[in-house]
Structure formats: structure tokens, C-alpha cells
Design a protein around this motif. Structure first.
Motif, PDB file in Angstrom:
ATOM      1  N   ASP A 241       1.062  -1.163  -0.077  1.00 60.20           N
ATOM      2  CA  ASP A 241      -0.127   0.009  -0.092  1.00 60.20           C
ATOM      3  C   ASP A 241       0.721   1.244   0.134  1.00 60.20           C
ATOM      4  OD1 ASP A 241      -1.774   2.019   0.328  1.00 60.20           O
ATOM      5  OD2 ASP A 241      -2.589   1.278   2.185  1.00 60.20           O
ATOM      6  N   LEU A 242       0.962   2.060  -1.029  1.00 62.92           N
ATOM      7  CA  LEU A 242       1.741   3.012  -1.294  1.00 62.92           C
ATOM      8  C   LEU A 242       1.275   4.299  -0.573  1.00 62.92           C
ATOM      9  CD1 LEU A 242       2.897   2.583  -5.085  1.00 62.92           C
ATOM     10  CD2 LEU A 242       4.368   2.487  -2.972  1.00 62.92           C
ATOM     11  N   ALA A 243       0.035   4.245   0.194  1.00 66.70           N
ATOM     12  CA  ALA A 243      -0.334   5.099   1.108  1.00 66.70           C
ATOM     13  C   ALA A 243       0.649   5.024   2.177  1.00 66.70           C
ATOM     14  CB  ALA A 243      -1.770   4.921   1.639  1.00 66.70           C
ATOM     15  N   ARG A 244       1.460   4.284   2.445  1.00 70.31           N
ATOM     16  CA  ARG A 244       2.183   4.038   3.525  1.00 70.31           C
ATOM     17  C   ARG A 244       3.608   4.924   3.174  1.00 70.31           C
ATOM     18  NH1 ARG A 244       4.506  -0.781   5.525  1.00 70.31           N
ATOM     19  NH2 ARG A 244       4.158  -2.064   3.537  1.00 70.31           N
ATOM     20  N   TRP A 245       3.767   5.451   2.015  1.00 75.03           N
ATOM     21  CA  TRP A 245       5.080   6.550   1.607  1.00 75.03           C
ATOM     22  C   TRP A 245       4.885   7.727   2.556  1.00 75.03           C
ATOM     23  CZ3 TRP A 245       4.485  11.219  -0.255  1.00 75.03           C
ATOM     24  CH2 TRP A 245       5.508  11.808  -0.887  1.00 75.03           C
ATOM     25  N   LYS A 246       6.526   8.078   2.635  1.00 74.33           N
ATOM     26  CA  LYS A 246       6.535   9.366   3.313  1.00 74.33           C
ATOM     27  C   LYS A 246       7.587   9.990   2.582  1.00 74.33           C
ATOM     28  CE  LYS A 246       5.317   7.383   8.130  1.00 74.33           C
ATOM     29  NZ  LYS A 246       5.861   7.368   9.386  1.00 74.33           N
ATOM     30  N   ALA A 247       7.379  11.207   2.418  1.00 75.55           N
ATOM     31  CA  ALA A 247       8.378  12.115   1.730  1.00 75.55           C
ATOM     32  C   ALA A 247       9.680  12.227   2.443  1.00 75.55           C
ATOM     33  CB  ALA A 247       7.792  13.747   1.342  1.00 75.55           C
ATOM     34  N   GLY A 248      10.628  11.616   1.800  1.00 78.88           N
ATOM     35  CA  GLY A 248      12.096  11.552   2.123  1.00 78.88           C
ATOM     36  C   GLY A 248      12.283  10.497   3.111  1.00 78.88           C
ATOM     37  N   GLU A 249      11.458   9.595   3.229  1.00 77.33           N
ATOM     38  CA  GLU A 249      11.853   8.433   3.972  1.00 77.33           C
ATOM     39  C   GLU A 249      12.565   7.454   3.462  1.00 77.33           C
ATOM     40  OE1 GLU A 249       9.231   6.013   7.332  1.00 77.33           O
ATOM     41  OE2 GLU A 249       8.642   5.523   5.120  1.00 77.33           O
ATOM     42  N   ASN A 250      12.398   7.148   2.088  1.00 82.50           N
ATOM     43  CA  ASN A 250      13.046   5.961   1.445  1.00 82.50           C
ATOM     44  C   ASN A 250      13.235   6.274  -0.014  1.00 82.50           C
ATOM     45  OD1 ASN A 250      14.080   3.860   0.381  1.00 82.50           O
ATOM     46  ND2 ASN A 250      12.537   2.301   1.217  1.00 82.50           N
ATOM     47  N   GLY A 251      14.354   6.842  -0.404  1.00 81.34           N
ATOM     48  CA  GLY A 251      14.483   7.505  -1.765  1.00 81.34           C
ATOM     49  C   GLY A 251      14.622   6.216  -2.672  1.00 81.34           C
ATOM     50  N   ALA A 252      15.090   5.190  -2.200  1.00 77.56           N
ATOM     51  CA  ALA A 252      15.212   4.189  -3.085  1.00 77.56           C
ATOM     52  C   ALA A 252      14.441   3.283  -3.678  1.00 77.56           C
ATOM     53  CB  ALA A 252      16.226   3.007  -2.376  1.00 77.56           C
ATOM     54  N   LEU A 253      12.932   3.764  -3.203  1.00 73.32           N
ATOM     55  CA  LEU A 253      11.629   2.817  -3.381  1.00 73.32           C
ATOM     56  C   LEU A 253      11.812   2.939  -5.019  1.00 73.32           C
ATOM     57  CD1 LEU A 253       9.076   4.073  -0.941  1.00 73.32           C
ATOM     58  CD2 LEU A 253      10.134   1.574  -1.110  1.00 73.32           C
ATOM     59  N   PHE A 254      11.754   4.041  -5.776  1.00 74.99           N
ATOM     60  CA  PHE A 254      11.559   4.134  -7.157  1.00 74.99           C
ATOM     61  C   PHE A 254      12.856   4.144  -7.957  1.00 74.99           C
ATOM     62  CE2 PHE A 254       7.731   5.231  -5.053  1.00 74.99           C
ATOM     63  CZ  PHE A 254       6.776   4.363  -5.773  1.00 74.99           C
ATOM     64  N   SER A 255      13.760   3.503  -7.424  1.00 76.91           N
ATOM     65  CA  SER A 255      15.090   3.137  -8.088  1.00 76.91           C
ATOM     66  C   SER A 255      15.595   4.547  -8.708  1.00 76.91           C
ATOM     67  CB  SER A 255      14.894   2.171  -8.825  1.00 76.91           C
ATOM     68  OG  SER A 255      16.207   1.604  -9.198  1.00 76.91           O
ATOM     69  N   PRO A 256      15.930   5.710  -8.240  1.00 72.93           N
ATOM     70  CA  PRO A 256      16.434   6.817  -8.979  1.00 72.93           C
ATOM     71  C   PRO A 256      17.835   6.575  -9.700  1.00 72.93           C
ATOM     72  CG  PRO A 256      16.720   7.372  -6.738  1.00 72.93           C
ATOM     73  CD  PRO A 256      15.660   5.991  -6.921  1.00 72.93           C
ATOM     74  N   GLN A 257      18.755   5.485  -9.106  1.00 74.58           N
ATOM     75  CA  GLN A 257      19.731   5.070  -9.590  1.00 74.58           C
ATOM     76  C   GLN A 257      19.764   4.359 -10.837  1.00 74.58           C
ATOM     77  OE1 GLN A 257      18.489   3.961  -6.910  1.00 74.58           O
ATOM     78  NE2 GLN A 257      18.725   1.724  -7.019  1.00 74.58           N
ATOM     79  N   GLY A 258      18.583   3.460 -11.112  1.00 75.71           N
ATOM     80  CA  GLY A 258      18.821   2.515 -12.311  1.00 75.71           C
ATOM     81  C   GLY A 258      17.549   2.100 -12.623  1.00 75.71           C
ATOM     82  N   GLY A 259      16.336   2.606 -12.332  1.00 70.89           N
ATOM     83  CA  GLY A 259      15.104   1.982 -12.403  1.00 70.89           C
ATOM     84  C   GLY A 259      14.130   2.555 -13.402  1.00 70.89           C
ATOM     85  N   LEU A 260      14.660   3.566 -14.221  1.00 72.40           N
ATOM     86  CA  LEU A 260      13.713   4.347 -15.275  1.00 72.40           C
ATOM     87  C   LEU A 260      13.746   3.206 -16.378  1.00 72.40           C
ATOM     88  CD1 LEU A 260      12.510   6.623 -16.484  1.00 72.40           C
ATOM     89  CD2 LEU A 260      14.912   7.248 -17.623  1.00 72.40           C
ATOM     90  N   ARG A 261      12.308   3.012 -16.718  1.00 75.79           N
ATOM     91  CA  ARG A 261      11.900   2.245 -17.939  1.00 75.79           C
ATOM     92  C   ARG A 261      11.617   3.110 -19.114  1.00 75.79           C
ATOM     93  NH1 ARG A 261      12.598  -0.806 -12.944  1.00 75.79           N
ATOM     94  NH2 ARG A 261      12.194  -2.657 -13.439  1.00 75.79           N
ATOM     95  N   ILE A 262      12.113   3.111 -19.935  1.00 71.78           N
ATOM     96  CA  ILE A 262      12.054   4.028 -21.210  1.00 71.78           C
ATOM     97  C   ILE A 262      12.518   3.301 -22.584  1.00 71.78           C
ATOM     98  CG2 ILE A 262      14.413   5.129 -20.914  1.00 71.78           C
ATOM     99  CD1 ILE A 262      13.236   7.723 -21.415  1.00 71.78           C
ATOM    100  N   SER A 263      12.118   3.772 -23.636  1.00 68.50           N
ATOM    101  CA  SER A 263      12.447   3.508 -24.757  1.00 68.50           C
ATOM    102  C   SER A 263      13.619   3.938 -25.548  1.00 68.50           C
ATOM    103  CB  SER A 263      11.169   3.290 -25.845  1.00 68.50           C
ATOM    104  OG  SER A 263      10.922   4.753 -26.152  1.00 68.50           O
ATOM    105  N   ALA A 264      14.336   3.240 -26.420  1.00 67.58           N
ATOM    106  CA  ALA A 264      15.458   3.930 -27.039  1.00 67.58           C
ATOM    107  C   ALA A 264      14.980   5.249 -27.835  1.00 67.58           C
ATOM    108  CB  ALA A 264      16.202   2.914 -28.134  1.00 67.58           C
ATOM    109  N   ASN A 265      14.100   5.291 -28.292  1.00 71.87           N
ATOM    110  CA  ASN A 265      13.374   6.406 -28.931  1.00 71.87           C
ATOM    111  C   ASN A 265      13.140   7.540 -27.813  1.00 71.87           C
ATOM    112  OD1 ASN A 265      13.245   5.905 -31.720  1.00 71.87           O
ATOM    113  ND2 ASN A 265      11.320   4.791 -31.443  1.00 71.87           N
ATOM    114  N   GLY A 266      12.638   7.223 -26.759  1.00 67.16           N
ATOM    115  CA  GLY A 266      12.650   7.975 -25.478  1.00 67.16           C
ATOM    116  C   GLY A 266      13.831   8.616 -25.133  1.00 67.16           C
ATOM    117  N   LEU A 267      14.866   7.911 -25.173  1.00 67.65           N
ATOM    118  CA  LEU A 267      16.177   8.258 -24.801  1.00 67.65           C
ATOM    119  C   LEU A 267      16.911   9.278 -25.683  1.00 67.65           C
ATOM    120  CD1 LEU A 267      17.944   5.183 -23.043  1.00 67.65           C
ATOM    121  CD2 LEU A 267      17.256   7.348 -22.057  1.00 67.65           C
ATOM    122  N   ALA A 268      16.412   9.048 -27.179  1.00 66.78           N
ATOM    123  CA  ALA A 268      16.810   9.851 -27.929  1.00 66.78           C
ATOM    124  C   ALA A 268      16.329  11.154 -27.720  1.00 66.78           C
ATOM    125  CB  ALA A 268      16.432   9.525 -29.091  1.00 66.78           C
ATOM    126  N   LYS A 269      15.071  11.358 -27.322  1.00 66.11           N
ATOM    127  CA  LYS A 269      14.412  12.721 -27.067  1.00 66.11           C
ATOM    128  C   LYS A 269      15.253  13.511 -26.081  1.00 66.11           C
ATOM    129  CE  LYS A 269       9.845  14.770 -27.541  1.00 66.11           C
ATOM    130  NZ  LYS A 269       8.635  14.733 -27.613  1.00 66.11           N
TER     131      LYS A 269
END
Length: 409
Positions: A241-269
Motif C-alpha cells: 500500500d503506497l499510502a504508507r509512503w512518506k516524503a524523504g523516508e526512503n528514496g530507493a523505492l523507485f530506483s532513481p539510480q537505475g530503475g527508469l523504464r524508457i524506450s530507445a526513442n524516448g532516450l533519443a529525445k
């Protein structure tokens, strides 16, 4: 009116698929070349999903690994431009608690130091497995999280943990969940069907995911039925339940270091945005000065002032992999005898970022002087042979050049 010539090559006959599926070769390879105005050449080869035989395309989202850091930094720079964040302020101001190296308690750690991997943090205590509802800051109590030999700002050490901390500062400064904040700041304005981990993508996008493999065994993103039931790490038996999320508690949840899902065409943009000094297709995200600061090397290898490879993948490499680094941006072809960062083999100063995780190898590189760029990825490429002229692998060298030099203006 002038017309652009765009070459698209999809290599998918039966004999090619059989060859791609053979041991030792990537399962999928995609390469997109572009310039300031748009895409100029596309190549897609292999399968997005071995189980279904679905051919890969340049529009399929893939977990792009550490190129995610560069996109996260674009979000940071948007907040800097808006006056919400300051690169050189003590990041503790944003975190709501004091971040200090235990051995150097009088030295502030800033967003600039986190983004450029000069914070003196390490990945030895972990960086991604803190579950929903738990504070990531507890990792910092482990002595292994710190490089005791170097004060912040004095040494380069590529550390994924820096980026969850950056995400936490972003969340606390805005009150927004990192993945939704990045959608607002970067992905939605550019009309990209992309997301950090899968929560903020729609089901249709998720079903087109490129599956990641290690030795033909799937390790990430088999999304044939839609989005994963839970996009973040949770404790065994706990709800998601992401209602348990708190701002600044755990910045790893959405993987800012490696978890972006994007296409090659998107990266070209994204690449075109940087080539055009912060504007693409009529949309301005950053001011030119912000782009220049993002890409400007903050650290340059001098022979003994940094760890020149990612520690869990690069030990034993004969040449330095990282030799110049900005705010989550690598600069290639550093003129130093110990550097092996001339991926393209032409001595030119390409800027961008590489990616290496879960068997995937990826890259996004631009030549700002020529106004050209390329992005690529290969899946199940973790055992690729060493390159012939750089510290990159053979598959990366092939995809960077691929017998098809980047267009020149």
C-alpha cells in the motif's frame, strides 16, 4: 520544406532470431542515432521476450540502468532553476536530518557532491533493498557505507546510494513522491511513456517491456499480464500500500539510480533535449546554463584521485572506465594514459551516461560540437567480451559505432 532521410532497419528473419538466441549473443539489441532535429537512423534486432518470440522495437520500454541517473539529474536541475533546490547547500537542509561523514563531521555534503559521486559514500552497506515503510538513513549507520580514507569533495567513487539520497531531498523539498515528481518535471512535458519502476506507467506500456536476461534466464520485467502487482520493495508478508509512503523516508523505492523504464526513442529525445540546450520540439525544460552545469565535468581523473570503475563490476579492468564526471554525466575520451574511456575510438568528447545491470548494457551519448548522438542497449550482454580499444565491452563498442558512423552536420 526539407525532408529528413530516416533509415530504419529491423533485423528479424527466422535465421537472425535463431542466431540471436544462441548462447553468448545478446537477446535483443537496439540502436538509435539522432541529431538536434530528430532521429536519423534506427536498428532493432532480436527479441523483447524470448518466451513469446516478440520482436524488439525502438519503442519498447527497457530498464535502462544507470542512464536513469542522468534523467534524475535533469529533474534536479529543473528544481534548481525554479529555486527549490540549491546544488551547493548542505543537503541536510532538505533531508530534515544531518548527513555527515562520521570521520569528517565538519564537512557539509551537498547535492553537487552526491550527483558527482564525491560524497565519500560507498555501496558496501547496500542501497536498494530498504522496504516500504522503513527509513533508508539507517544504512548510513553502517561503517561500511563510508569511505574513511577520503573527505567529501576530495575523491571520486561511483556510488549508487548517492541517488536515493538525492531523491529524498527532492521529495522533502516538494512533498511529492519521486516517481510522480519525475513524471511532472521531465517525462510528461516531453510526452514520454516512461516511469521509474512501474507504478506510474499504464498497463499497456508495461506489457511492451523488454525482458532482461542473464544467460537466457529472465531476471526482470516479464510483464505479459500488465504492471507488476508491487513496484517497490516490501518486507516479506507486508502489503504494498503506497499510502504508507512518506516524503524523504526512503528514496530507493523507485530506483532513481537505475530503475527508469524508457524506450530507445524516448532516450533519443532526452539526448536531443541536451543537444538543444534544454529545449526539444518546442518544449523548454532547462535553461542553457543549467544544461552546461549538468554536463560540465566536476571531476577529472589525475591518476590517484578516484576509483575509476563501478566497484561491483569493474574490478581488475586494465584501463580506467570513469575519467571525467559531471552531475550524473560522463565525458568520454579523456586524454590520460590510464584512461580507457574512448568508447567510439575517435578521441572526441562525447557526454552522456552508460548503463550496466541485470545483464543489460546501455548508453546515451551526444557530441555537442557536431550536434549528433546515439543511444543503444543490449540484453543478456553481461558476459560480453572486453572491447578492443576501450574499457567498455565489445558489444558496447559495436553498438556505439556499429559500422555506421554518427551523422555529421
Amino acid at each position: 520544406m526539407s525532408f529528413r532521410r530516416i533509415r530504419i532497419l529491423v533485423l528479424l528473419p527466422c535465421f537472425a532470431v535463431a542466431a540471436i538466441a544462441s548462447a553468448g549473443e545478446p537477446v535483443a539489441q537496439v540502436r538509435v542515432a539522432f541529431d538536434r532535429d530528430g532521429i536519423v537512423a534506427t536498428r532493432a534486432e532480436g527479441q523483447a521476450d524470448l518466451a513469446t518470440g516478440r520482436p524488439v522495437t525502438a519503442d519498447d520500454p527497457v530498464r535502462i540502468a544507470s542512464i536513469s541517473k542522468l534523467v534524475t539529474a535533469i529533474g534536479v536541475m529543473r528544481l534548481v532553476d525554479a529555486g527549490t533546490l540549491d546544488l551547493d547547500a548542505d543537503v541536510s537542509t532538505y533531508l530534515g536530518w544531518t548527513l555527515r561523514h562520521p570521520q569528517f563531521p565538519d564537512t557539509p555534503i551537498t547535492l553537487r557532491l552526491l550527483l558527482s559521486h564525491r560524497s565519500s559514500l560507498t555501496d558496501a552497506a547496500g542501497y536498494y533493498a530498504t522496504p516500504l515503510g522503513e527509513p533508508l538513513r539507517t544504512i548510513l549507520d553502517d561503517p561500511r557505507a563510508w569511505d574513511d580514507a577520503h573527505a567529501p569533495g576530495t575523491h571520486f567513487r561511483y556510488t549508487n546510494l548517492n541517488f536515493p539520497l538525492v531523491a529524498m531531498a527532492m521529495e522533502r523539498a516538494t512533498g511529492e513522491r519521486f516517481d510522480l515528481l519525475m513524471r511532472r518535471l521531465v517525462l510528461a512535458p516531453l510526452q514520454l511513456y516512461a516511469c521509474f519502476n512501474w507504478e506510474s506507467c499504464d498497463a499497456a506500456t508495461a506489457t511492451r517491456a523488454v525482458v532482461l536476461y542473464r544467460e537466457r534466464a529472465p531476471v526482470r520485467d516479464e510483464n505479459r499480464a500488465g504492471k507488476p502487482a508491487c513496484a517497490v520493495v516490501v518486507e516479506e508478508g507486508a502489503d504494498c500500500d503506497l499510502a504508507r509512503w512518506k516524503a524523504g523516508e526512503n528514496g530507493a523505492l523507485f530506483s532513481p539510480q537505475g530503475g527508469l523504464r524508457i524506450s530507445a526513442n524516448g532516450l533519443a529525445k532526452i539526448g536531443r533535449l541536451l543537444l538543444n540546450d534544454g529545449e526539444v520540439d518546442g518544449v523548454r525544460l532547462l535553461q542553457p546554463a543549467g544544461v552546461a552545469e549538468l554536463l560540465r565535468p566536476q571531476w577529472t581523473f589525475t591518476g590517484d584521485n578516484g576509483v575509476t570503475h563501478e566497484e561491483d563490476t569493474g574490478v581488475g579492468t586494465a584501463k580506467a572506465f570513469f575519467c571525467r564526471y559531471g552531475l550524473a554525466a560522463q565525458t568520454l575520451a579523456t586524454p590520460h594514459a590510464q584512461c580507457g574511456d574512448d568508447l567510439f575510438g575517435d578521441g572526441r568528447a562525447y557526454v552522456g551516461h552508460s548503463g550496466d545491470a541485470y545483464g543489460l548494457r546501455s548508453g546515451l551519448w551526444i557530441d555537442r560540437e557536431r550536434g549528433t548522438g546515439v543511444t543503444y542497449f543490449a540484453t543478456d550482454a553481461g558476459t560480453s567480451a572486453a572491447g578492443t580499444h576501450s574499457a567498455f565491452t565489445a558489444v558496447e563498442e559495436a553498438l556505439a559505432g556499429n559500422g555506421d558512423p554518427l551523422p555529421q552536420q
